[in-house]
Design a protein around this motif. Structure first.
Motif, PDB file in Angstrom:
ATOM      1  N   ILE A 144       0.835  -1.206   0.000  1.00  0.00           N
ATOM      2  CA  ILE A 144       0.000   0.000   0.000  1.00  0.00           C
ATOM      3  C   ILE A 144       0.866   1.250   0.000  1.00  0.00           C
ATOM      4  CG2 ILE A 144      -1.643   1.359   1.355  1.00  0.00           C
ATOM      5  CD1 ILE A 144      -2.763  -1.350   2.376  1.00  0.00           C
ATOM      6  N   ARG A 148       0.100   3.746  -3.154  1.00  0.00           N
ATOM      7  CA  ARG A 148      -0.571   5.029  -2.979  1.00  0.00           C
ATOM      8  C   ARG A 148       0.257   6.207  -3.492  1.00  0.00           C
ATOM      9  NH1 ARG A 148      -0.658   5.697   3.651  1.00  0.00           N
ATOM     10  NH2 ARG A 148       1.590   5.965   3.961  1.00  0.00           N
ATOM     11  N   HIS A 193      -7.983   2.632   2.426  1.00  0.00           N
ATOM     12  CA  HIS A 193      -7.096   3.046   1.339  1.00  0.00           C
ATOM     13  C   HIS A 193      -7.714   3.117  -0.044  1.00  0.00           C
ATOM     14  CE1 HIS A 193      -3.628   3.271   3.928  1.00  0.00           C
ATOM     15  NE2 HIS A 193      -3.976   2.106   4.465  1.00  0.00           N
ATOM     16  N   ASP A 196      -7.036   6.299  -1.573  1.00  0.00           N
ATOM     17  CA  ASP A 196      -5.642   6.434  -2.010  1.00  0.00           C
ATOM     18  C   ASP A 196      -5.409   5.794  -3.375  1.00  0.00           C
ATOM     19  OD1 ASP A 196      -4.833   7.695   0.368  1.00  0.00           O
ATOM     20  OD2 ASP A 196      -4.475   5.756   1.356  1.00  0.00           O
TER      21      ASP A 196
END
Length: 270
Positions: A144, A148, A193, A196
């Motif tokens: 992640i 992102r 997320h 993101d």
């Protein structure tokens, strides 16, 4: 394996953990067949090299990286390797960095069970927690953090199990607890997320054609007979069928699918 679309992942970099055998190998082969450059990861080099050979024999591109995802430094180094290793290491032209991590499949896991909880050694409990839960957390976090930062974001599929969130079989208390944790962790991370640009989902296989689904002393023929008698579908799932579910969730066709838990078990958890 045949597929209806061989271009969905062309030009994309895919990381698959636990790719030395079973579902992980089938997932890696499937992504490569659809045009992806695949980084295959695991703790033992020899089976990873075999996965790479199988991919390259079919005209695909792959790279093996040894890593223990239960160690934070290994998980972070694995993501860096997927992004930064030159294309020439993947037997393609040039020498520029790969540049992005487009898809990650966190499949690494272990099963230690077969006995009642009261008889489960603490070491087996801790190993399953370390690999199945902490390993997914550490890999997920590293993936992640990279995705992102990318304009295109990324897609992550965590491989859980019907054990835990969907069924509670005897002799698998620790494994079921870890896989239920993977499902919960994945759904929360998906909510955290998606804004993101990182889309996270889960595939939960049931009995699949791997050694893990064999009971103690059982042959493949015995397993097939048991499946005919107990599963609504009348057979266990092929690893390629689980891989197909993973690829769907990672594909643009599932762009609005977020935090789902896709069960692939022939109806066994109904």
């Amino acid at each position: 394996m045949t597929t209806t679309n061989t271009t969905r992942f062309t030009g994309r970099t895919v990381l698959v953990t636990g790719a030395g055998s079973g579902i992980g190998r089938a997932v890696a082969l499937a992504f490569a067949a659809e045009g992806a450059q695949v980084v295959v990861a695991g703790r033992r080099r020899e089976p990873l090299d075999e996965t790479v050979r199988l991919i390259e024999d079919r005209g695909g591109k792959a790279l093996a990286v040894t890593a223990d995802v239960s160690r934070a430094e290994d998980a972070e180094a694995l993501v860096r390797a997927a992004v930064d290793l030159p294309r020439s290491r993947l037997r393609s032209s040039g020498g520029t960095p790969i540049g992005s991590l487009d898809v990650a499949v966190n499949n690494a896991g272990v099963f230690r069970g077969g006995q009642p909880l009261a008889d489960l050694p603490e070491a087996d409990w801790r190993e399953q927690l370390d690999v199945n839960v902490t390993g997914v957390f550490l890999a997920l976090r590293a993936e992640i953090r990279r995705m992102r930062t990318q304009p295109s974001g990324g897609a992550i599929v965590n491989v859980s199990s019907t054990f835990g969130a969907h069924t509670s079989p005897a002799g698998a208390a620790a494994y079921s607890a870890t896989k239920a944790a993977v499902t919960a962790l994945s759904r929360s991370a998906a909510a955290d997320h998606i804004r993101d640009g990182v889309r996270i989902n889960v595939v939960s296989p049931g009995a699949t054609a791997t050694p893990m689904s064999l009971r103690r002393g059982e042959t493949e023929a015995d397993r097939a007979e048991r499946a005919r008698a107990t599963l609504p579908l009348g057979r266990i799932s092929a690893t390629e069928e689980v891989a197909a579910a993973v690829l769907h969730l990672a594909s643009d066709a599932a762009a609005s699918t977020v935090g789902t838990d896709l069960v692939v078990d022939g109806g066994g958890s109904l």
